[in-house]
Design an enzyme around this catalytic site. Structure first.
Site, PDB file in Angstrom:
ATOM      1  N   SER A  45     -46.436 -69.872 -52.240  1.00  0.00           N
ATOM      2  CA  SER A  45     -47.825 -70.234 -51.926  1.00  0.00           C
ATOM      3  C   SER A  45     -48.048 -71.728 -51.806  1.00  0.00           C
ATOM      4  CB  SER A  45     -48.768 -69.675 -52.989  1.00  0.00           C
ATOM      5  OG  SER A  45     -48.588 -68.292 -53.140  1.00  0.00           O
ATOM      6  N   HIS A  49     -50.129 -75.618 -59.229  1.00  0.00           N
ATOM      7  CA  HIS A  49     -51.154 -74.985 -60.057  1.00  0.00           C
ATOM      8  C   HIS A  49     -51.661 -75.919 -61.135  1.00  0.00           C
ATOM      9  CE1 HIS A  49     -50.831 -70.963 -58.399  1.00  0.00           C
ATOM     10  NE2 HIS A  49     -49.510 -71.056 -58.446  1.00  0.00           N
ATOM     11  N   VAL A 172     -21.182 -69.338 -55.487  1.00  0.00           N
ATOM     12  CA  VAL A 172     -20.389 -69.340 -56.720  1.00  0.00           C
ATOM     13  C   VAL A 172     -20.036 -67.909 -57.086  1.00  0.00           C
ATOM     14  CG1 VAL A 172     -20.393 -69.922 -59.173  1.00  0.00           C
ATOM     15  CG2 VAL A 172     -21.453 -71.472 -57.502  1.00  0.00           C
ATOM     16  N   ILE A 335     -37.475 -68.450 -63.091  1.00  0.00           N
ATOM     17  CA  ILE A 335     -38.457 -69.485 -62.745  1.00  0.00           C
ATOM     18  C   ILE A 335     -39.349 -68.946 -61.636  1.00  0.00           C
ATOM     19  CG2 ILE A 335     -38.819 -71.908 -62.167  1.00  0.00           C
ATOM     20  CD1 ILE A 335     -37.162 -71.681 -64.655  1.00  0.00           C
ATOM     21  N   GLU A 336     -40.257 -68.062 -62.015  1.00  0.00           N
ATOM     22  CA  GLU A 336     -41.227 -67.578 -61.040  1.00  0.00           C
ATOM     23  C   GLU A 336     -42.404 -68.542 -61.039  1.00  0.00           C
ATOM     24  OE1 GLU A 336     -43.094 -63.890 -62.281  1.00  0.00           O
ATOM     25  OE2 GLU A 336     -42.175 -64.032 -64.234  1.00  0.00           O
ATOM     26  N   CYS A 437     -46.241 -71.955 -30.279  1.00  0.00           N
ATOM     27  CA  CYS A 437     -45.321 -71.237 -29.384  1.00  0.00           C
ATOM     28  C   CYS A 437     -44.016 -70.905 -30.098  1.00  0.00           C
ATOM     29  CB  CYS A 437     -45.088 -71.999 -28.083  1.00  0.00           C
ATOM     30  SG  CYS A 437     -43.682 -73.109 -28.053  1.00  0.00           S
TER      31      CYS A 437
HETATM   32  C1  FAD Z   1     -44.282 -65.267 -53.380  1.00  0.00           C
HETATM   33  C2  FAD Z   1     -44.141 -66.453 -54.264  1.00  0.00           C
HETATM   34  C3  FAD Z   1     -45.212 -67.317 -54.475  1.00  0.00           C
HETATM   35  C4  FAD Z   1     -45.103 -68.413 -55.315  1.00  0.00           C
HETATM   36  N1  FAD Z   1     -46.122 -69.308 -55.387  1.00  0.00           N
HETATM   37  C5  FAD Z   1     -45.985 -70.431 -56.157  1.00  0.00           C
HETATM   38  C6  FAD Z   1     -46.989 -71.432 -56.204  1.00  0.00           C
HETATM   39  O1  FAD Z   1     -47.972 -71.370 -55.480  1.00  0.00           O
HETATM   40  N2  FAD Z   1     -46.847 -72.457 -57.050  1.00  0.00           N
HETATM   41  C7  FAD Z   1     -45.759 -72.578 -57.851  1.00  0.00           C
HETATM   42  O2  FAD Z   1     -45.715 -73.521 -58.617  1.00  0.00           O
HETATM   43  N3  FAD Z   1     -44.756 -71.692 -57.773  1.00  0.00           N
HETATM   44  C8  FAD Z   1     -44.842 -70.616 -56.935  1.00  0.00           C
HETATM   45  N4  FAD Z   1     -43.828 -69.722 -56.850  1.00  0.00           N
HETATM   46  C9  FAD Z   1     -42.655 -69.930 -57.645  1.00  0.00           C
HETATM   47  C10 FAD Z   1     -41.717 -70.935 -57.026  1.00  0.00           C
HETATM   48  O3  FAD Z   1     -41.542 -70.674 -55.666  1.00  0.00           O
HETATM   49  C11 FAD Z   1     -40.394 -70.801 -57.740  1.00  0.00           C
HETATM   50  O4  FAD Z   1     -40.622 -70.917 -59.099  1.00  0.00           O
HETATM   51  C12 FAD Z   1     -39.395 -71.889 -57.348  1.00  0.00           C
HETATM   52  O5  FAD Z   1     -39.277 -72.004 -55.968  1.00  0.00           O
HETATM   53  C13 FAD Z   1     -38.075 -71.542 -57.962  1.00  0.00           C
HETATM   54  O6  FAD Z   1     -37.128 -72.462 -57.568  1.00  0.00           O
HETATM   55  P1  FAD Z   1     -35.612 -72.223 -57.935  1.00  0.00           P
HETATM   56  O7  FAD Z   1     -34.934 -73.442 -57.553  1.00  0.00           O
HETATM   57  O8  FAD Z   1     -35.537 -71.761 -59.331  1.00  0.00           O
HETATM   58  O9  FAD Z   1     -35.190 -70.956 -57.099  1.00  0.00           O
HETATM   59  P2  FAD Z   1     -34.768 -70.803 -55.574  1.00  0.00           P
HETATM   60  O10 FAD Z   1     -35.626 -71.580 -54.704  1.00  0.00           O
HETATM   61  O11 FAD Z   1     -34.664 -69.349 -55.325  1.00  0.00           O
HETATM   62  O12 FAD Z   1     -33.336 -71.445 -55.508  1.00  0.00           O
HETATM   63  C14 FAD Z   1     -32.185 -70.824 -55.964  1.00  0.00           C
HETATM   64  C15 FAD Z   1     -31.041 -71.286 -55.133  1.00  0.00           C
HETATM   65  O13 FAD Z   1     -29.848 -70.808 -55.673  1.00  0.00           O
HETATM   66  C16 FAD Z   1     -28.949 -70.472 -54.669  1.00  0.00           C
HETATM   67  N5  FAD Z   1     -27.948 -69.535 -55.195  1.00  0.00           N
HETATM   68  C17 FAD Z   1     -28.152 -68.301 -55.683  1.00  0.00           C
HETATM   69  N6  FAD Z   1     -26.997 -67.753 -56.068  1.00  0.00           N
HETATM   70  C18 FAD Z   1     -26.027 -68.635 -55.843  1.00  0.00           C
HETATM   71  C19 FAD Z   1     -24.616 -68.640 -56.033  1.00  0.00           C
HETATM   72  N7  FAD Z   1     -23.964 -67.625 -56.536  1.00  0.00           N
HETATM   73  N8  FAD Z   1     -23.930 -69.724 -55.659  1.00  0.00           N
HETATM   74  C20 FAD Z   1     -24.564 -70.795 -55.132  1.00  0.00           C
HETATM   75  N9  FAD Z   1     -25.894 -70.840 -54.929  1.00  0.00           N
HETATM   76  C21 FAD Z   1     -26.623 -69.773 -55.282  1.00  0.00           C
HETATM   77  C22 FAD Z   1     -29.867 -69.870 -53.632  1.00  0.00           C
HETATM   78  O14 FAD Z   1     -29.294 -69.875 -52.348  1.00  0.00           O
HETATM   79  C23 FAD Z   1     -31.084 -70.774 -53.728  1.00  0.00           C
HETATM   80  O15 FAD Z   1     -31.016 -71.846 -52.818  1.00  0.00           O
HETATM   81  C24 FAD Z   1     -43.906 -68.627 -55.988  1.00  0.00           C
HETATM   82  C25 FAD Z   1     -42.823 -67.783 -55.765  1.00  0.00           C
HETATM   83  C26 FAD Z   1     -42.911 -66.743 -54.865  1.00  0.00           C
HETATM   84  C27 FAD Z   1     -41.714 -65.931 -54.543  1.00  0.00           C
END
Ligand code: FAD
Lengths: 482, 411
Positions: A45, A49, A172, A335-336, A437
């Site tokens: 989104s 927040h 990994v 980390i949602e 487009c």
């Molecule tokens: C629908 C939705 C709405 C949201 N809205 C908000 C919002 O408005 N505000 C807010 O603060 N947060 C929001 N969030 C939460 C936020 O998007 C996430 O908390 C944040 O993006 C998490 O980041 P991350 O780096 O933990 O995960 P990700 O962005 O998922 O990154 C994980 C990375 O790990 C890599 N990976 C996975 N497995 C392996 C492996 N085995 N080897 C190497 N690489 C690997 C993946 O390719 C990916 O690039 C939302 C989430 C969703 C899905």
């Protein structure tokens, strides 16, 4: 041997790598995809927040409030657009009113500043297009918007400018404990490091299990969105949330930093084996359209530009899982939302954990927190633009008409760390192909630019890495090699 | 100050320029964003152009070349690789290119001839994944005809607009297998001759009342699910059918590109998405004209040239300060006729009115009424949305008229 390997180049891995690059540490970021920011970070989104959502005392609450206070400065340093537009949680009935009062209290306890409950009259004064059926709202002036993948690209880029390395297409598969650290293995490649940070999003449970930590699981929860054209983008100024209820958090309507209107997300739990399923659904579209129109008057879905789906990495504990099951190994899992908002604080929290484990963190005197803004040209004045064009003519040639992106900007993006190697990567960095487009006109040009810059045949250019080629062969060759 | 600036160097822009020149204007500048004149015709290497205008069948590039030669002969000035960024209501144009940087031109009159773009996949909200291999038909046409690359081997086409039909044949000739053309409506939106020559001649099935409901494939497209739709155009679940393919081409409509017009404050017609114009193709801003696909989507380039000549000549008259006998007539339609161009008549002269119908109708009478009285009528065995119709209104028919109603009578 690296000092630290960060697994996952989402916003959490990126911010953490950048944080660690403030110290004299040899850092390697690895990701399984062909670009950074391809997981939850790509499709969410985009809200920073305020912090009234998460339960008092939770890690989510603490890091959210802390992170969102840091975000403006981080964005300024990284040259990323950040707009403090404020958010409203609108209520339609007495039950909503009660919930809003609770959120207000919770927000205050969490340390959110300037929260205010507004009545119907005030609500419609500040946001005239909010549904006339709304009777009250919680107003959080500190709520903001940002572009999550732009932030992540910039954070990885800045970490790289400060010495970090990036390995893409590095899924990994295995982690072995070795003398003084870990060996992180992907196919025939491996990297060794003293410290490992597991920021693998949806797959962070798998990574943790590779070092024997099976204390949690992560499952996907689908969130679908519909993005509308810029001429629909001014319908509301603030982010409009529905009051959360038994039915969930509901569909939000928000401007984006680029001036589009974003509606969504749906919320649908999926099975663990569906971590790769980012399909949008007809049911999801229906729900978004219905609820968005209930919340805000005049949302014009015929101005739809695109729809997409993000997967929330829902951890089994209900809170962020930031733990260290083993010396030198840190999980940043589950980390949602509000993970994007919390990311700068998560990064600091992780660095502190490792410091406490006795690793040496010596300040990097040369650390440069700044990165040149990706959209420098776009935002320059006509005089400034003409100065740039005089020096480099390619800035005078428009490639993407809908978003007016020049060849110069595209070439600059292709040449800047982390370098994009596919069409979607160019899109996320420059906005070329992102307008109404959707690349219909400019995509063939960008294919040629990428092929030339990377010195590969045109047929090798992909949409998003792997087998996602755009063209199969030269004409009159199809079938020739079948 | 430049007399006449024309935005867009496709068939409309070039025809308008030539017509303005022939009406006595010399100070003309064409601004074109591409690297050559000709517009979309350059990639239309099939024939069928020019039958009305030149009485011979030309390919797109040949048709364009005829006009390009005239532009050269007459010494009309043009700038290529030049993108217009904005047009102001007082006729100042801001544009950019590699040589001049960002610059402005002030014009006495402007002709808008920017053409149209294809509706994209995003606008359709098709469920499923977002792999590579989904292109608008025109983008695929550019890859194949201009760049020499094949974007697909096994192809499904959604939408039976003319570009989609032409591409069905083109991809087949290049060795790809076109498995189906799906059309949401119970009839094709393309020209009858294209259905015959591009689909039937190659045994490509046209699936009317069908749409794509799901996209499959993670990296490159692996297939689509199609389904029949009911009268309300809703997919019928039991008719779902999976077709393996690596490419989906979209030919689901063209949208006049009027971002510049909107920026200038020009009123658009919600039906055509093009400017509201009078018989001279003048928009609501005096001295700004519009013609070609930016005004309304044409199926035949011959009509584009015809329309552009009107705009070019009228702009020339405006620049020279000429004006005819004024009137004020509004053109109305009955729904079966979707729109007319022009939609108003402000000057007493012979006026050819172009229009499109909303559905396929057989044995019809096209009636033009004034004050409830039929003042013109013509019979047609069949009219279809894909084919533009015309009615010629003579100057003497416009006496004492304030509103003309265009109606379709199904007999
Ligand atoms: C629908 C939705 C709405 C949201 N809205 C908000 C919002 O408005 N505000 C807010 O603060 N947060 C929001 N969030 C939460 C936020 O998007 C996430 O908390 C944040 O993006 C998490 O980041 P991350 O780096 O933990 O995960 P990700 O962005 O998922 O990154 C994980 C990375 O790990 C890599 N990976 C996975 N497995 C392996 C492996 N085995 N080897 C190497 N690489 C690997 C993946 O390719 C990916 O690039 C939302 C989430 C969703 C899905």
């Amino acid at each position: 041997m690296y000092d630290c390997v960060v697994i996952g180049a989402g916003v959490v891995g990126a911010m953490t790598a950048r944080e660690l690059s403030k110290y004299n540490l040899k850092i390697c970021i690895v990701d399984k995809e062909n670009d950074v920011a391809m997981g939850a970070t790509k499709a969410n989104s985009a809200i920073v927040h305020a912090g009234f959502d998460a339960k008092e005392g939770s890690l989510k609450a603490r890091l959210n409030v802390q992170g969102s206070k840091m975000m403006e400065q981080v964005a300024a340093d990284l040259g990323v657009k950040y707009i403090n537009n404020g958010s409203l949680v609108i209520g339609f009935n007495d039950e909503d009113k009660k919930t809003i009062a609770e959120l207000y209290e919770r927000g205050k306890n969490n340390g959110v500043e300037n929260l205010e409950i507004v009545d119907k009259k005030r609500l419609h004064e500040i946001e005239p297009n909010v549904s006339g059926n709304a009777v009250c709202a919680l107003y959080a002036p500190t709520g903001s918007i940002i572009c999550p993948y732009e932030l992540t690209i910039a954070a990885v880029g800045n970490a790289m400018d400060n010495g970090a390395e990036l390995k893409l297409n590095f899924p990994v598969e295995k982690i072995d404990v070795i003398d003084g650290g870990y060996e992180v293995v992907s196919g025939r490649e491996k990297v060794e490091a003293r410290m490992v940070i597991n920021a693998a999003g949806l797959y962070s449970d798998k990574i943790a299990a590779m070092v024997g930590d099976e204390s949690f699981t992560v499952h996907p929860r689908r969130g679908e969105y519909i993005l509308l054209d810029k001429d629909a983008g001014t319908l509301v100024n603030r982010t409009i949330f529905r009051t959360p209820s038994k039915m969930g958090k509901g569909i939000l309507v928000s401007p984006t930093v680029d001036g589009n209107l974003l509606t969504g997300p749906t919320s649908e739990d999926m099975d663990c084996y569906e971590k790769g399923n980012k399909d949008t659904t007809a049911g999801g579209f229906g729900k978004i359209i219905k609820e968005a129109m209930e919340n805000v008057d005049g949302v014009q879905f015929r101005k739809t530009i695109t729809s997409f789906c993000g997967l929330r990495a829902v951890g089994s504990t209900g809170d962020f899982i930031i733990t260290s099951p083993k010396q030198g190994f840190v999980n940043a899992a589950g980390i949602e939302s509000p993970g994007l908002s919390a990311s700068p604080a998560i990064a600091q929290y992780i660095a502190e954990m490792l410091k406490e484990q006795g690793y040496e963190f010596e300040e990097n005197k040369d650390f440069n927190p700044k990165r040149a803004p990706m959209h420098h040209f776009r935002e320059a004045s006509i005089e400034e633009k003409n100065e740039i064009i005089k020096k480099d003519k390619s800035f005078g040639r428009i490639i993407c008409r809908c978003e007016t992106v020049t060849e110069g900007e595209i070439l600059q993006a292709i040449r800047t760390n982390p370098k994009p190697t596919d069409l979607d990567g160019v899109k996320r960095r420059t906005r070329a192909q992102m307008g109404r487009c959707q690349g219909g006109f400019c995509m063939p040009y960008i294919v040629n630019l990428l092929a030339k810059e990377m010195n590969v045949p045109v047929e090798a250019v992909t949409k998003c890495g792997g087998k996602s080629v755009v063209n199969f062969s030269k004409t009159k060759e199809v079938g020739a090699n079948d | 100050m430049t007399d006449l600036v024309i935005i867009g160097g496709g068939p409309a822009g070039m025809s308008a320029a030539v017509a303005a020149y022939e009406s006595g204007i010399r100070d003309i500048l064409i601004l074109e964003r591409d690297d050559s004149l000709g517009g979309i015709l350059k990639q239309c290497i099939h024939n069928g152009f020019g039958l009305h205008k030149f009485g011979e069948e030309l390919t797109g590039p040949e048709y364009a070349w005829k006009y390009e030669q005239r532009v050269h002969e007459l010494g009309i000035e043009y700038k290529l690789n030049t993108m217009v960024l904005s047009v102001s209501p007082d006729k100042v144009i801001t544009a950019t290119n590699t040589e001049d940087g960002i610059f402005t031109v002030e014009a006495k009159a402007i002709i808008l001839a920017m053409g149209c773009r294809e509706r994209s996949k995003g606008a359709l909200n098709i469920a499923g994944s977002r792999p590579a291999g989904i292109f608008s038909a025109g983008t695929a046409q550019k890859f194949v005809n201009m760049e020499g690359y094949m974007p697909g081997k096994e192809v499904v086409i959604l939408g039976s607009g003319d570009i989609g039909l032409i591409m069905a044949r083109r991809m087949t000739l290049e060795g790809a297998k076109v498995k189906a053309v799906c059309e949401l409506m119970p009839y094709s939106g393309g020209l009858a001759r294209n259905i015959e020559q591009c689909l039937n001649d190659f045994d490509i099935p046209l699936r009317l009342s069908h749409t794509v409901v799901q996209i499959h494939g993670k990296e490159r497209l692996e297939g689509v699910t199609i389904a029949k739709v009911d009268e309300r155009r809703q997919p019928i679940a039991e008719t779902r059918e999976f077709i393996p393919c690596d490419t989906l081409l979209l030919s689901v409509g063209l949208i006049p590109e009027n971002e510049l017009s909107l920026g200038a404050g020009i009123d658009l017609d919600p039906v055509t998405n093009g400017p509201v114009v009078d018989q001279d193709r003048q928009t609501c801003i005096e001295g700004i004209y519009s013609c070609g696909n930016v005004l309304h989507v044409h199926d035949l380039v011959d009509y584009v040239s015809e329309e552009a000549e009107i705009a070019g000549k009228s702009a020339a008259e405006y620049i020279s300060g000429m004006s005819g006998e004024k009137t004020n007539i509004t053109l109305k339609t009955d729904g079966k006729i979707r729109y007319t161009v022009p939609s108003k008549i402000t000057s007493k002269k012979d006026v050819k009115v172009y229009f499109r119908v909303a559905d396929v109708y057989r044995n019809v009478k096209i009636n033009v009424l004034s004050g409830g009285e039929v003042i013109f009528s013509k019979k047609k065995p069949k009219v279809a949305p894909g084919e533009m119709e015309t009615v010629m209104l003579k100057k003497d028919m416009l006496e004492n008229v304030s509103e003309l109603s265009f109606e379709l009578e199904v007999m």
